[in-house]
Design an enzyme around this catalytic site. Structure first.
Site, PDB file in Angstrom:
ATOM      1  N   ARG A 266       0.713  -1.172   0.036  1.00 17.62           N
ATOM      2  CA  ARG A 266       0.029   0.098  -0.077  1.00 17.62           C
ATOM      3  C   ARG A 266       0.887   1.144  -0.072  1.00 17.62           C
ATOM      4  NH1 ARG A 266      -2.928  -3.318   3.912  1.00 17.62           N
ATOM      5  NH2 ARG A 266      -4.552  -3.982   3.173  1.00 17.62           N
TER       6      ARG A 266
ATOM      7  N   LYS B  94       1.925 -16.448  10.954  1.00 20.48           N
ATOM      8  CA  LYS B  94       1.478 -17.456  11.899  1.00 20.48           C
ATOM      9  C   LYS B  94       0.158 -17.277  12.269  1.00 20.48           C
ATOM     10  CE  LYS B  94       2.979 -13.636  14.524  1.00 20.48           C
ATOM     11  NZ  LYS B  94       4.131 -12.706  13.690  1.00 20.48           N
TER      12      LYS B  94
ATOM     13  N   VAL C  21       7.091 -19.804  12.172  1.00 17.84           N
ATOM     14  CA  VAL C  21       7.173 -20.021  13.548  1.00 17.84           C
ATOM     15  C   VAL C  21       8.920 -19.835  13.639  1.00 17.84           C
ATOM     16  CG1 VAL C  21       7.189 -21.767  15.586  1.00 17.84           C
ATOM     17  CG2 VAL C  21       5.499 -21.350  13.964  1.00 17.84           C
TER      18      VAL C  21
ATOM     19  N   ILE D 127      15.033 -19.900  12.767  1.00 21.33           N
ATOM     20  CA  ILE D 127      15.337 -21.268  13.096  1.00 21.33           C
ATOM     21  C   ILE D 127      14.525 -22.261  12.385  1.00 21.33           C
ATOM     22  CG2 ILE D 127      15.394 -22.673  15.453  1.00 21.33           C
ATOM     23  CD1 ILE D 127      15.216 -19.967  16.891  1.00 21.33           C
TER      24      ILE D 127
ATOM     25  N   GLY E 278      11.635  -1.461  17.318  1.00 22.37           N
ATOM     26  CA  GLY E 278      10.703  -1.924  16.637  1.00 22.37           C
ATOM     27  C   GLY E 278      10.401  -3.456  16.919  1.00 22.37           C
TER      28      GLY E 278
ATOM     29  N   GLU F 103       4.762  -3.691  18.939  1.00 22.65           N
ATOM     30  CA  GLU F 103       3.857  -2.637  18.374  1.00 22.65           C
ATOM     31  C   GLU F 103       3.407  -1.613  19.350  1.00 22.65           C
ATOM     32  OE1 GLU F 103       3.270  -2.489  15.077  1.00 22.65           O
ATOM     33  OE2 GLU F 103       4.107  -4.652  14.712  1.00 22.65           O
TER      34      GLU F 103
ATOM     35  N   LYS G 253       1.500 -19.557  17.170  1.00 20.14           N
ATOM     36  CA  LYS G 253       2.766 -20.341  16.785  1.00 20.14           C
ATOM     37  C   LYS G 253       2.608 -21.986  17.493  1.00 20.14           C
ATOM     38  CE  LYS G 253       5.674 -16.177  16.324  1.00 20.14           C
ATOM     39  NZ  LYS G 253       6.653 -15.698  16.741  1.00 20.14           N
TER      40      LYS G 253
ATOM     41  N   GLY H 191      13.148 -10.646  13.690  1.00 22.27           N
ATOM     42  CA  GLY H 191      14.062  -9.519  13.023  1.00 22.27           C
ATOM     43  C   GLY H 191      13.912  -9.882  11.651  1.00 22.27           C
TER      44      GLY H 191
END
Length: 433
Positions: free
Chosen positions: A59, A119, A146, A150, A200, A203, A218, A315
Protein backbone atom coordinates in the site's frame (compact mmCIF):
# COMPACT_ATOMS: atom_id res chain seq x y z
CA UNK A 1 25.79 -1.65 -4.74
CA UNK A 2 27.34 -3.89 -7.42
CA UNK A 3 26.38 -3.00 -10.95
CA UNK A 4 24.77 -6.38 -11.62
CA UNK A 5 22.00 -5.51 -9.14
CA UNK A 6 20.78 -3.03 -11.78
CA UNK A 7 20.54 -5.74 -14.46
CA UNK A 8 17.21 -5.57 -16.26
CA UNK A 9 14.51 -8.16 -15.59
CA UNK A 10 14.74 -9.79 -19.03
CA UNK A 11 18.55 -10.07 -18.80
CA UNK A 12 18.39 -11.65 -15.34
CA UNK A 13 15.69 -14.05 -16.54
CA UNK A 14 17.83 -15.29 -19.42
CA UNK A 15 20.90 -15.61 -17.19
CA UNK A 16 18.91 -17.79 -14.78
CA UNK A 17 17.66 -20.03 -17.59
CA UNK A 18 21.16 -20.53 -18.92
CA UNK A 19 22.55 -21.54 -15.52
CA UNK A 20 20.23 -24.44 -14.81
CA UNK A 21 18.36 -25.16 -18.05
CA UNK A 22 14.92 -24.14 -16.80
CA UNK A 23 13.19 -20.82 -16.14
CA UNK A 24 13.39 -19.41 -12.62
CA UNK A 25 10.46 -19.05 -10.25
CA UNK A 26 9.02 -15.58 -10.72
CA UNK A 27 8.35 -14.10 -7.29
CA UNK A 28 5.97 -11.36 -6.13
CA UNK A 29 6.47 -9.89 -2.66
CA UNK A 30 3.32 -8.85 -0.81
CA UNK A 31 4.66 -6.47 1.81
CA UNK A 32 7.88 -4.48 1.78
CA UNK A 33 8.36 -3.85 5.49
CA UNK A 34 11.12 -5.19 7.73
CA UNK A 35 10.90 -8.78 6.50
CA UNK A 36 9.87 -8.03 2.91
CA UNK A 37 12.77 -5.68 2.31
CA UNK A 38 15.17 -8.24 3.84
CA UNK A 39 13.82 -10.94 1.49
CA UNK A 40 14.39 -8.61 -1.48
CA UNK A 41 17.98 -7.91 -0.36
CA UNK A 42 18.80 -11.60 -0.10
CA UNK A 43 17.27 -12.32 -3.51
CA UNK A 44 19.15 -9.45 -5.16
CA UNK A 45 22.48 -9.66 -3.35
CA UNK A 46 22.91 -13.43 -2.98
CA UNK A 47 21.10 -14.25 -6.25
CA UNK A 48 19.91 -17.74 -5.18
CA UNK A 49 19.73 -20.00 -8.22
CA UNK A 50 16.26 -20.42 -9.68
CA UNK A 51 14.66 -17.38 -8.02
CA UNK A 52 13.70 -14.13 -9.72
CA UNK A 53 12.03 -11.17 -8.02
CA UNK A 54 9.56 -9.62 -10.47
CA UNK A 55 6.90 -7.72 -8.45
CA UNK A 56 6.55 -5.86 -5.16
CA UNK A 57 3.10 -5.02 -3.81
CA UNK A 58 2.56 -2.60 -0.95
CA UNK A 59 0.00 0.00 0.00
CA UNK A 60 1.17 3.56 -0.72
CA UNK A 61 3.97 1.96 -2.66
CA UNK A 62 5.63 5.27 -3.63
CA UNK A 63 6.95 5.73 -0.09
CA UNK A 64 8.47 2.26 -0.14
CA UNK A 65 10.50 2.46 -3.35
CA UNK A 66 14.27 2.11 -3.00
CA UNK A 67 17.00 2.62 -5.55
CA UNK A 68 18.72 -0.72 -4.92
CA UNK A 69 15.85 -2.68 -6.48
CA UNK A 70 16.39 -3.19 -10.26
CA UNK A 71 14.34 -1.06 -12.61
CA UNK A 72 12.74 -4.14 -14.17
CA UNK A 73 10.94 -5.07 -10.91
CA UNK A 74 7.32 -3.90 -11.01
CA UNK A 75 6.13 -1.89 -8.00
CA UNK A 76 2.37 -1.88 -7.48
CA UNK A 77 -0.33 -1.02 -4.97
CA UNK A 78 -2.93 -3.05 -6.90
CA UNK A 79 -2.88 -6.60 -5.48
CA UNK A 80 -5.29 -7.94 -8.08
CA UNK A 81 -2.99 -6.72 -10.84
CA UNK A 82 -0.05 -8.53 -9.26
CA UNK A 83 -2.03 -11.76 -8.78
CA UNK A 84 -3.03 -11.64 -12.45
CA UNK A 85 0.59 -11.16 -13.57
CA UNK A 86 2.93 -13.87 -14.81
CA UNK A 87 4.29 -14.87 -11.40
CA UNK A 88 4.75 -18.32 -9.90
CA UNK A 89 4.97 -17.60 -6.18
CA UNK A 90 3.31 -15.05 -3.91
CA UNK A 91 5.34 -14.28 -0.78
CA UNK A 92 2.86 -12.94 1.77
CA UNK A 93 4.56 -10.89 4.52
CA UNK A 94 1.83 -8.49 5.61
CA UNK A 95 0.36 -10.64 8.40
CA UNK A 96 -3.07 -10.95 9.97
CA UNK A 97 -6.14 -12.84 8.82
CA UNK A 98 -7.45 -10.30 6.30
CA UNK A 99 -6.76 -9.24 3.63
CA UNK A 100 -3.82 -11.68 3.72
CA UNK A 101 -6.20 -14.64 3.73
CA UNK A 102 -7.97 -13.32 0.64
CA UNK A 103 -4.66 -12.88 -1.20
CA UNK A 104 -3.49 -16.39 -0.26
CA UNK A 105 -6.76 -18.04 -1.32
CA UNK A 106 -6.87 -16.16 -4.61
CA UNK A 107 -3.24 -16.98 -5.38
CA UNK A 108 -3.58 -20.66 -4.53
CA UNK A 109 -6.91 -20.84 -6.32
CA UNK A 110 -5.22 -19.66 -9.52
CA UNK A 111 -2.58 -22.38 -9.27
CA UNK A 112 0.20 -20.26 -7.80
CA UNK A 113 2.26 -21.26 -4.79
CA UNK A 114 2.34 -19.22 -1.58
CA UNK A 115 5.20 -18.73 0.87
CA UNK A 116 4.23 -16.95 4.07
CA UNK A 117 5.50 -15.97 7.52
CA UNK A 118 1.93 -15.32 8.68
CA UNK A 119 1.55 -17.39 11.86
CA UNK A 120 -1.99 -16.20 12.60
CA UNK A 121 -3.27 -17.14 9.15
CA UNK A 122 -1.64 -20.58 9.30
CA UNK A 123 -2.77 -21.24 12.88
CA UNK A 124 -6.42 -20.56 12.03
CA UNK A 125 -6.63 -21.52 8.34
CA UNK A 126 -3.52 -23.54 7.52
CA UNK A 127 -5.34 -26.86 7.03
CA UNK A 128 -7.85 -25.24 4.67
CA UNK A 129 -5.12 -23.54 2.62
CA UNK A 130 -3.07 -26.74 2.37
CA UNK A 131 -6.09 -28.63 1.04
CA UNK A 132 -6.77 -25.89 -1.49
CA UNK A 133 -3.14 -25.95 -2.64
CA UNK A 134 -3.29 -29.73 -3.10
CA UNK A 135 -6.49 -29.40 -5.15
CA UNK A 136 -5.14 -26.62 -7.35
CA UNK A 137 -1.63 -27.96 -7.96
CA UNK A 138 0.22 -25.27 -6.03
CA UNK A 139 2.18 -25.40 -2.81
CA UNK A 140 2.02 -23.68 0.58
CA UNK A 141 5.32 -23.20 2.44
CA UNK A 142 5.26 -21.86 6.01
CA UNK A 143 8.77 -22.39 7.36
CA UNK A 144 9.04 -18.73 8.44
CA UNK A 145 5.78 -18.73 10.41
CA UNK A 146 7.34 -20.01 13.64
CA UNK A 147 10.64 -19.03 15.28
CA UNK A 148 11.88 -16.79 12.46
CA UNK A 149 15.13 -18.12 11.04
CA UNK A 150 15.22 -21.26 13.21
CA UNK A 151 14.31 -24.30 11.06
CA UNK A 152 11.80 -25.80 13.50
CA UNK A 153 9.10 -26.47 10.90
CA UNK A 154 11.45 -28.09 8.34
CA UNK A 155 12.95 -30.06 11.21
CA UNK A 156 9.55 -31.44 12.16
CA UNK A 157 8.49 -32.11 8.58
CA UNK A 158 11.66 -33.95 7.66
CA UNK A 159 14.33 -34.49 10.31
CA UNK A 160 11.95 -35.66 13.05
CA UNK A 161 9.16 -37.13 10.91
CA UNK A 162 10.22 -40.65 11.92
CA UNK A 163 9.72 -39.99 15.64
CA UNK A 164 6.56 -39.59 17.74
CA UNK A 165 6.78 -36.25 19.53
CA UNK A 166 5.08 -36.34 22.92
CA UNK A 167 5.99 -32.95 24.38
CA UNK A 168 7.13 -29.54 23.24
CA UNK A 169 8.10 -26.42 25.15
CA UNK A 170 10.02 -23.26 24.53
CA UNK A 171 10.23 -19.56 23.81
CA UNK A 172 8.30 -18.54 20.70
CA UNK A 173 8.10 -14.75 21.07
CA UNK A 174 11.27 -12.69 20.82
CA UNK A 175 9.62 -9.50 22.11
CA UNK A 176 8.65 -11.09 25.43
CA UNK A 177 12.03 -12.75 25.74
CA UNK A 178 13.71 -9.37 25.27
CA UNK A 179 11.48 -7.76 27.90
CA UNK A 180 11.84 -10.52 30.50
CA UNK A 181 15.60 -10.98 30.06
CA UNK A 182 16.05 -7.21 30.51
CA UNK A 183 13.87 -7.32 33.63
CA UNK A 184 16.02 -10.16 34.93
CA UNK A 185 18.96 -7.74 34.70
CA UNK A 186 17.07 -5.20 36.84
CA UNK A 187 14.99 -3.08 34.45
CA UNK A 188 11.33 -2.22 35.04
CA UNK A 189 8.61 -3.55 32.74
CA UNK A 190 7.38 -0.17 31.48
CA UNK A 191 10.91 1.01 30.68
CA UNK A 192 11.82 -2.14 28.77
CA UNK A 193 8.53 -2.17 26.87
CA UNK A 194 9.21 1.38 25.69
CA UNK A 195 12.68 0.32 24.57
CA UNK A 196 11.26 -2.69 22.72
CA UNK A 197 8.81 -0.41 20.93
CA UNK A 198 11.58 2.06 20.04
CA UNK A 199 13.66 -0.79 18.55
CA UNK A 200 10.75 -2.08 16.52
CA UNK A 201 10.42 -5.32 18.52
CA UNK A 202 6.96 -4.39 19.86
CA UNK A 203 4.01 -2.62 18.26
CA UNK A 204 2.43 0.54 19.65
CA UNK A 205 -0.25 -1.81 21.00
CA UNK A 206 1.89 -4.68 22.36
CA UNK A 207 -1.04 -6.91 23.40
CA UNK A 208 -0.44 -9.52 20.70
CA UNK A 209 3.06 -10.14 22.06
CA UNK A 210 2.89 -9.53 25.81
CA UNK A 211 -0.58 -11.05 26.09
CA UNK A 212 0.68 -14.34 24.65
CA UNK A 213 -1.51 -14.36 21.53
CA UNK A 214 1.41 -14.37 19.08
CA UNK A 215 3.03 -17.34 20.84
CA UNK A 216 -0.35 -19.07 20.98
CA UNK A 217 -0.68 -19.03 17.18
CA UNK A 218 2.82 -20.43 16.80
CA UNK A 219 2.15 -23.13 19.38
CA UNK A 220 -1.00 -24.23 17.52
CA UNK A 221 1.04 -24.59 14.32
CA UNK A 222 3.73 -26.65 16.02
CA UNK A 223 1.13 -28.84 17.72
CA UNK A 224 -0.22 -29.86 14.32
CA UNK A 225 3.23 -30.79 13.08
CA UNK A 226 4.66 -32.27 16.28
CA UNK A 227 1.72 -33.78 18.14
CA UNK A 228 -0.33 -34.36 14.95
CA UNK A 229 -3.40 -32.58 16.36
CA UNK A 230 -5.42 -29.70 14.94
CA UNK A 231 -6.66 -27.41 17.71
CA UNK A 232 -8.62 -24.18 17.78
CA UNK A 233 -6.03 -21.61 18.95
CA UNK A 234 -8.76 -19.85 20.93
CA UNK A 235 -8.94 -22.88 23.25
CA UNK A 236 -5.40 -22.11 24.43
CA UNK A 237 -5.86 -19.43 27.11
CA UNK A 238 -2.70 -17.30 27.32
CA UNK A 239 -1.42 -15.47 30.40
CA UNK A 240 0.08 -11.99 30.01
CA UNK A 241 3.59 -11.14 31.20
CA UNK A 242 2.35 -7.71 32.38
CA UNK A 243 1.71 -8.95 35.92
CA UNK A 244 5.36 -10.03 36.42
CA UNK A 245 7.35 -7.51 38.45
CA UNK A 246 10.88 -7.02 39.72
CA UNK A 247 10.03 -8.71 43.03
CA UNK A 248 9.18 -11.90 41.14
CA UNK A 249 12.64 -12.00 39.59
CA UNK A 250 14.12 -11.49 43.05
CA UNK A 251 12.18 -14.42 44.47
CA UNK A 252 12.86 -16.51 41.35
CA UNK A 253 16.59 -15.99 41.84
CA UNK A 254 16.31 -17.31 45.40
CA UNK A 255 14.65 -20.41 43.95
CA UNK A 256 17.50 -20.81 41.41
CA UNK A 257 15.12 -19.87 38.61
CA UNK A 258 14.40 -17.12 36.14
CA UNK A 259 11.16 -16.16 34.35
CA UNK A 260 10.41 -16.55 30.66
CA UNK A 261 7.28 -16.59 28.49
CA UNK A 262 6.87 -20.28 27.72
CA UNK A 263 4.65 -22.04 25.19
CA UNK A 264 4.17 -25.70 25.99
CA UNK A 265 2.02 -28.61 24.87
CA UNK A 266 1.98 -32.34 25.43
CA UNK A 267 -0.04 -35.43 24.70
CA UNK A 268 -0.87 -37.66 27.64
CA UNK A 269 -3.17 -40.69 27.66
CA UNK A 270 -4.85 -39.59 24.46
CA UNK A 271 -5.57 -36.05 25.69
CA UNK A 272 -3.82 -32.79 24.84
CA UNK A 273 -2.68 -30.00 27.17
CA UNK A 274 -1.42 -26.60 26.00
CA UNK A 275 -0.66 -23.26 27.60
CA UNK A 276 1.25 -20.02 27.05
CA UNK A 277 2.43 -17.64 29.74
CA UNK A 278 5.26 -16.50 32.02
CA UNK A 279 6.77 -19.41 33.95
CA UNK A 280 9.60 -20.03 36.35
CA UNK A 281 12.45 -21.83 34.60
CA UNK A 282 15.29 -23.58 36.42
CA UNK A 283 18.59 -21.83 35.69
CA UNK A 284 20.08 -25.16 34.63
CA UNK A 285 17.54 -25.50 31.80
CA UNK A 286 18.71 -24.49 28.30
CA UNK A 287 15.60 -22.31 28.09
CA UNK A 288 16.97 -20.11 30.89
CA UNK A 289 20.02 -19.32 28.76
CA UNK A 290 17.98 -17.65 26.01
CA UNK A 291 18.44 -13.87 25.96
CA UNK A 292 17.22 -10.90 23.95
CA UNK A 293 15.05 -11.76 20.97
CA UNK A 294 16.25 -15.36 20.75
CA UNK A 295 13.78 -18.23 20.45
CA UNK A 296 14.23 -21.78 21.66
CA UNK A 297 12.14 -24.91 21.16
CA UNK A 298 12.68 -28.27 22.87
CA UNK A 299 10.91 -31.26 21.30
CA UNK A 300 10.75 -34.55 23.16
CA UNK A 301 10.43 -37.65 21.01
CA UNK A 302 9.31 -41.10 22.13
CA UNK A 303 12.32 -42.64 20.40
CA UNK A 304 14.84 -39.84 19.85
CA UNK A 305 14.58 -37.99 23.15
CA UNK A 306 15.07 -34.22 23.39
CA UNK A 307 16.01 -32.08 20.39
CA UNK A 308 16.75 -28.38 20.88
CA UNK A 309 16.29 -25.66 18.25
CA UNK A 310 17.76 -22.29 19.16
CA UNK A 311 18.65 -19.01 17.47
CA UNK A 312 17.35 -15.65 16.36
CA UNK A 313 13.59 -15.99 16.17
CA UNK A 314 12.73 -12.42 15.29
CA UNK A 315 13.91 -9.65 13.01
CA UNK A 316 13.99 -9.03 9.29
CA UNK A 317 17.07 -10.96 8.25
CA UNK A 318 16.50 -14.19 10.25
CA UNK A 319 12.88 -14.44 9.10
CA UNK A 320 13.88 -13.58 5.53
CA UNK A 321 16.36 -16.46 5.56
CA UNK A 322 13.50 -18.86 6.31
CA UNK A 323 11.38 -17.32 3.53
CA UNK A 324 14.15 -17.62 0.94
CA UNK A 325 14.86 -21.19 2.08
CA UNK A 326 11.22 -22.04 1.36
CA UNK A 327 11.53 -20.41 -2.06
CA UNK A 328 14.65 -22.43 -2.83
CA UNK A 329 12.87 -25.61 -1.80
CA UNK A 330 10.11 -24.81 -4.30
CA UNK A 331 12.62 -23.95 -7.03
CA UNK A 332 14.32 -27.31 -6.63
CA UNK A 333 11.15 -29.39 -6.53
CA UNK A 334 10.78 -29.87 -2.79
CA UNK A 335 7.23 -30.11 -1.53
CA UNK A 336 5.83 -29.90 1.97
CA UNK A 337 5.80 -33.28 3.64
CA UNK A 338 2.16 -34.21 4.29
CA UNK A 339 1.79 -34.90 8.00
CA UNK A 340 -1.47 -36.56 9.06
CA UNK A 341 -3.31 -34.83 11.87
CA UNK A 342 -6.67 -35.09 13.58
CA UNK A 343 -8.94 -32.52 15.25
CA UNK A 344 -8.51 -32.39 19.02
CA UNK A 345 -9.73 -30.44 22.01
CA UNK A 346 -7.59 -29.08 24.80
CA UNK A 347 -8.78 -31.56 27.42
CA UNK A 348 -5.81 -32.37 29.64
CA UNK A 349 -4.20 -30.39 32.46
CA UNK A 350 -0.55 -29.96 33.29
CA UNK A 351 0.34 -31.33 36.71
CA UNK A 352 3.33 -29.18 37.61
CA UNK A 353 4.66 -27.18 40.58
CA UNK A 354 3.43 -23.61 40.91
CA UNK A 355 4.89 -20.33 42.19
CA UNK A 356 2.29 -18.13 43.91
CA UNK A 357 3.18 -14.60 44.92
CA UNK A 358 0.94 -12.76 47.39
CA UNK A 359 0.88 -9.07 48.28
CA UNK A 360 -0.75 -8.47 51.66
CA UNK A 361 -1.27 -6.04 54.49
CA UNK A 362 0.43 -8.09 57.15
CA UNK A 363 -1.46 -9.51 60.13
CA UNK A 364 -1.37 -12.76 62.13
CA UNK A 365 -2.91 -15.89 60.61
CA UNK A 366 -2.44 -15.19 56.88
CA UNK A 367 -0.25 -18.21 56.20
CA UNK A 368 -2.62 -20.47 58.16
CA UNK A 369 -5.58 -19.37 56.02
CA UNK A 370 -3.63 -19.90 52.78
CA UNK A 371 -2.37 -23.34 53.79
CA UNK A 372 -5.87 -24.40 54.88
CA UNK A 373 -7.34 -23.44 51.50
CA UNK A 374 -4.60 -25.36 49.70
CA UNK A 375 -5.05 -28.38 51.97
CA UNK A 376 -8.77 -28.55 51.20
CA UNK A 377 -7.78 -29.12 47.55
CA UNK A 378 -5.12 -31.66 48.65
CA UNK A 379 -2.29 -29.41 47.40
CA UNK A 380 1.02 -29.83 49.21
CA UNK A 381 3.20 -26.83 49.97
CA UNK A 382 6.82 -27.08 48.85
CA UNK A 383 8.18 -23.85 50.37
CA UNK A 384 7.18 -20.48 51.86
CA UNK A 385 9.63 -17.68 51.12
CA UNK A 386 9.53 -14.15 52.57
CA UNK A 387 12.32 -11.69 51.88
CA UNK A 388 13.13 -9.00 54.46
CA UNK A 389 13.03 -5.30 53.75
CA UNK A 390 9.42 -4.84 52.62
CA UNK A 391 6.85 -2.74 54.56
CA UNK A 392 4.17 -4.53 56.56
CA UNK A 393 1.41 -2.66 54.72
CA UNK A 394 2.57 -3.99 51.30
CA UNK A 395 4.33 -7.25 52.02
CA UNK A 396 5.10 -9.66 49.17
CA UNK A 397 5.78 -13.30 49.91
CA UNK A 398 5.81 -16.51 47.92
CA UNK A 399 4.35 -19.97 48.33
CA UNK A 400 5.51 -22.76 46.02
CA UNK A 401 3.45 -25.92 45.80
CA UNK A 402 4.10 -29.48 44.67
CA UNK A 403 2.77 -30.63 41.28
CA UNK A 404 -1.00 -30.26 41.15
CA UNK A 405 -3.80 -29.82 38.65
CA UNK A 406 -4.38 -26.23 37.58
CA UNK A 407 -8.12 -26.60 38.18
CA UNK A 408 -7.56 -27.56 41.83
CA UNK A 409 -5.20 -24.64 42.38
CA UNK A 410 -7.67 -22.28 40.70
CA UNK A 411 -10.35 -23.32 43.19
CA UNK A 412 -7.97 -22.84 46.11
CA UNK A 413 -6.93 -19.39 44.89
CA UNK A 414 -10.57 -18.39 44.52
CA UNK A 415 -11.03 -19.13 48.23
CA UNK A 416 -7.77 -17.41 49.14
CA UNK A 417 -8.93 -14.38 47.17
CA UNK A 418 -11.61 -13.75 49.81
CA UNK A 419 -8.99 -13.07 52.50
CA UNK A 420 -9.45 -9.44 53.58
CA UNK A 421 -5.76 -8.50 53.78
CA UNK A 422 -4.91 -9.21 50.11
CA UNK A 423 -3.86 -6.09 48.19
CA UNK A 424 -4.31 -7.74 44.79
CA UNK A 425 -4.94 -11.03 43.10
CA UNK A 426 -2.20 -13.61 43.74
CA UNK A 427 0.19 -14.15 40.83
CA UNK A 428 0.20 -17.83 39.87
CA UNK A 429 3.02 -19.04 37.60
CA UNK A 430 3.75 -22.59 36.53
CA UNK A 431 7.25 -23.88 37.27
CA UNK A 432 8.94 -25.61 34.36
CA UNK A 433 10.88 -28.68 35.48
Amino acid sequence: MPSQVKTSLSERDSIAVESNGRPPLRIALFGFGTVGSSVARILLESKPEGLLLTHIFNRNVARKKVDWVPEGVVWSEDWEEVLAADVDVIVELVGGLDPAGTWARRAIGSGKSVVTANKKLIAYHGVELERLAADKGGHLKVGAAVAGGIPVIPGLEQGLAGDRITRMQGILNGTCNFILSQMEAGAEYATVLAEAQARGYAEADPTEDVGGFDARSKLAILMRLALRVVVDPDEIVPQSIESVSAVDFSYAKDLNCTIRQIARAEERDGAVAATVGPMLVDRNSPIAWSRGTENMVILTGHYGGDVVFSGHGAGGHPTAVAVVSDLLALAHGSRRVPIPSAPARIGAEFEVPHYIRFLVMDRPGIVAEITAALARERINIRAIVQKPGYPADALPFVVTVEPCKSSALKRALAEIGKIDCLLGAPLDLQMLE
